[in-house]
Design an enzyme around this catalytic site. Structure first.
Site, PDB file in Angstrom:
ATOM      1  N   GLU A   1       1.976  48.158  74.265  1.00 37.95           N
ATOM      2  CA  GLU A   1       1.085  48.205  72.951  1.00 37.95           C
ATOM      3  C   GLU A   1       0.452  49.160  72.625  1.00 37.95           C
ATOM      4  O   GLU A   1      -0.130  49.381  71.226  1.00 37.95           O
ATOM      5  CB  GLU A   1       0.204  46.813  74.068  1.00 37.95           C
ATOM      6  CG  GLU A   1       1.184  45.485  73.445  1.00 37.95           C
ATOM      7  CD  GLU A   1       0.117  44.994  74.577  1.00 37.95           C
ATOM      8  OE1 GLU A   1      -1.257  44.856  74.629  1.00 37.95           O
ATOM      9  OE2 GLU A   1       0.138  43.301  75.194  1.00 37.95           O
TER      10      GLU A   1
ATOM     11  N   ASP B   1      -0.367  54.930  91.933  1.00 36.51           N
ATOM     12  CA  ASP B   1      -0.285  55.185  93.761  1.00 36.51           C
ATOM     13  C   ASP B   1       0.548  54.489  94.568  1.00 36.51           C
ATOM     14  O   ASP B   1       0.532  52.837  94.280  1.00 36.51           O
ATOM     15  CB  ASP B   1      -1.708  55.613  94.287  1.00 36.51           C
ATOM     16  CG  ASP B   1      -1.864  56.165  95.194  1.00 36.51           C
ATOM     17  OD1 ASP B   1      -1.641  56.929  95.429  1.00 36.51           O
ATOM     18  OD2 ASP B   1      -2.049  54.916  96.225  1.00 36.51           O
TER      19      ASP B   1
END
Ligand code: GLC
Length: 535
Positions: A255, A213
């Site tokens: 990851e 956001d």
């Protein structure tokens, strides 16, 4: 229920995905209390699978006082009780994945709720305390400190309210949005650490992506100088420090094979593209396309600019026609001014919904044929118009902070109509929805549309199902009469959109795959209509 689509290469699903935005509060009400919730979403997963979307982006579902529809987060690690529980969110993520639908959560790093434990501690600890360093606290200007520390404009369009609020102890704190959304201090290492942990928290729970956001607002000039229009760099928009933040977020996402989509409203295309460099965000919303008027030259230019700005960084484009912040597509395209701008929103704007709907249908086929990912905002597939909310029922702070001139964003957040013959159009069972539904809402109900081959819902389903005919190739424009957009994608299908006054002949083709509306009696493509062809 639709069968899961064949497995894609898992790591690049997002480059061409159809992503459906769920505004949880208004999607479906599972417990009948008038507020949408996770139980409602879980019950409607088969609908979303039938629609054929690849992923769901959930607007914030975390614990929140809901002063800005959940973009005021009190705790990222719990679900707001109005929506459900963390255990339900985990189930939802897993159930959606069973249907080959991925989940994207929304992180709001620029600010937190004033009820967040950090802000409560900062407020209690008093001026000069280390707790206040996590935010932007300053003494005021003027003899008695009665003037805000600077003059920055509010990030709520149309707002004339200050971005500073003074506490009884004399300190002011910065909030680019409402006073209930204090801005975090991104010069503080604890703010970095906390957000990386929040990312991990949600990736560990199986989410495939994160929407960021207000992604270009986090970093502030530490001197907090007054705002000077046009001065570069801005003290709070698009500062260079942001790129290091996103590089380190990217390492976390990698990851988990997670992806980002940034909410980056920037007019400068070169600056915009910097966020999409290979070690930063994977994608960002295309607000230029969303804001573009329904005009052939402007649309074509917007598409070309989009593709040109993304090409050097190797990021896929996104195509967005609406979201929870903007006027719904069928309404916007039915007005004299078909562009979207916060500044021009007004009450009582004359709208031709028949015209707007015809154009929105064509726009759906246009955007679903373009190279990149497509966002669909809940209700867009039902062709919902922007609702006029009675003033007394408006909740959106954007309305109040504009002094009541901006209608706010509630008109695109009205609870969805699911069934034509049940109370509240099947949104929930016993209690009136949190925002009133217009009287004709049942005519848009999903069950009515599912049974009508000419409905918007059936068009979206069919278009999403057929979309692979365009392949992965680049876009090539083809010669076309004035006012007509005609392109193909490598060896894929062709897309034509007629924005001219008169109907046009279709080029020679071997198959008419889909049209957004009927051809005329001579087989020509009428105005504001799109066709997908095999040539
Ligand atoms: C983003 C959200 C909007 C919210 C604002 C503040 O623009 O999309 O709904 O009000 O950020 O968080």
């Amino acid at each position: 229920m639709a069968q899961p689509t064949p497995a894609r290469k898992p790591s690049d699903w997002w480059r061409s995905a159809v992503i459906y935005q769920v505004y949880v509060r208004s999607f479906a009400d599972g417990d009948g209390d008038g507020t949408g919730d996770l139980a409602g979403v879980r019950a409607r997963l088969p609908y979303l699978a039938d629609l054929g979307v690849d992923a769901l982006w959930f607007t914030p579902w975390y614990l929140s006082p809901l002063k800005d529809g959940g973009y005021d987060v009190a705790d990222y690690r719990s679900i707001d009780p109005a929506f459900g529980t963390l255990a339900e969110a985990e189930k939802l993520i897993a159930e959606a994945r069973e249907l080959d639908i991925r989940t994207i959560v929304d992180i709001v790093p620029n600010h937190v709720s004033d009820q967040h434990v950090w802000f409560r501690a900062a407020r209690a600890a008093g001026p000069g305390s280390p707790e206040r360093d996590l935010f932007h606290f300053r003494p005021g200007r003027g003899e008695r400190g009665e003037i805000p520390p600077n003059d920055w404009p509010s990030q709520f369009a149309g707002s004339t309210e200050p971005v500073w609020t003074r506490l009884p102890d004399g300190d002011w704190y910065l909030h680019l949005f409402t006073p209930e959304q204090p801005d975090l201090n991104w010069a503080h290492p604890a703010v970095h650490r906390e957000h990386e942990e929040v990312l991990r928290f949600w990736f560990e729970r199986g989410v495939a992506g994160v929407r960021i956001d207000s992604a270009a607002l986090l970093a502030k000039d530490p001197a907090l100088p007054d705002y000077v229009e046009g001065r570069d760099p801005s003290p709070f928009v698009d500062r260079d420090e942001l790129h290091d933040i996103y590089r380190s977020w990217r390492r976390v996402a990698d990851e988990y094979d997670g992806v980002f989509v940034g909410e980056v409203w920037l007019p400068d295309t070169e600056r915009f593209a910097r966020y999409l460099r290979p070690d930063e965000l994977h994608t960002a919303f295309n607000f230029a396309f969303l804001s573009c008027p329904w005009e052939p030259d402007r649309l074509r230019a917007s598409i070309d600019e989009t593709l040109a700005e993304h090409a050097p960084v190797g990021a896929p484009a996104t195509w967005v026609l609406c979201n929870h912040d903007v006027t719904r597509t069928v309404t916007r395209y039915g007005r004299d001014d078909t562009a979207f701008a916060f500044a021009t929103k007004a009450f009582d704007t004359p709208t031709d919904l028949t015209l707007g709907t015809r154009r929105a249908r064509a726009a759906a086929l246009l955007s679903l044929a373009l190279p990149g990912a497509v966002y669909v905002y809940q209700g867009e597939e039902l062709g919902l118009p922007e609702a006029e909310i009675p003033r007394a029922r408006i909740e959106d702070p954007m309305h109040f902070r504009s002094g009541g001139t901006d209608p706010g964003r509630d008109g695109c957040r009205v609870p969805l109509p699911w069934q034509h013959d049940t109370p509240y159009a099947g949104f929930g069972s016993h209690q009136e929805p949190w925002l009133p539904q217009p009287a004709d809402w049942t005519s848009y109900a999903a069950d009515v549309q599912a049974a009508d081959p000419g409905s918007m819902l059936r068009l979206y389903r069919e278009a999403i199902r057929l979309r692979p005919v365009f392949g992965d190739g680049p876009l090539t424009w083809l010669p076309a009469p004035e006012g007509v957009l005609h392109f193909t994608r490598a060896d894929g299908a062709h897309c034509l959109v007629n924005l001219a006054e008169a109907p046009v002949d279709l080029p020679d083709h071997t198959g008419l795959l889909l049209t957004s509306g009927p051809l005329d009696l001579r087989g020509r493509l009428p105005r504001d209509t799109a066709a997908w062809l095999r040539v």
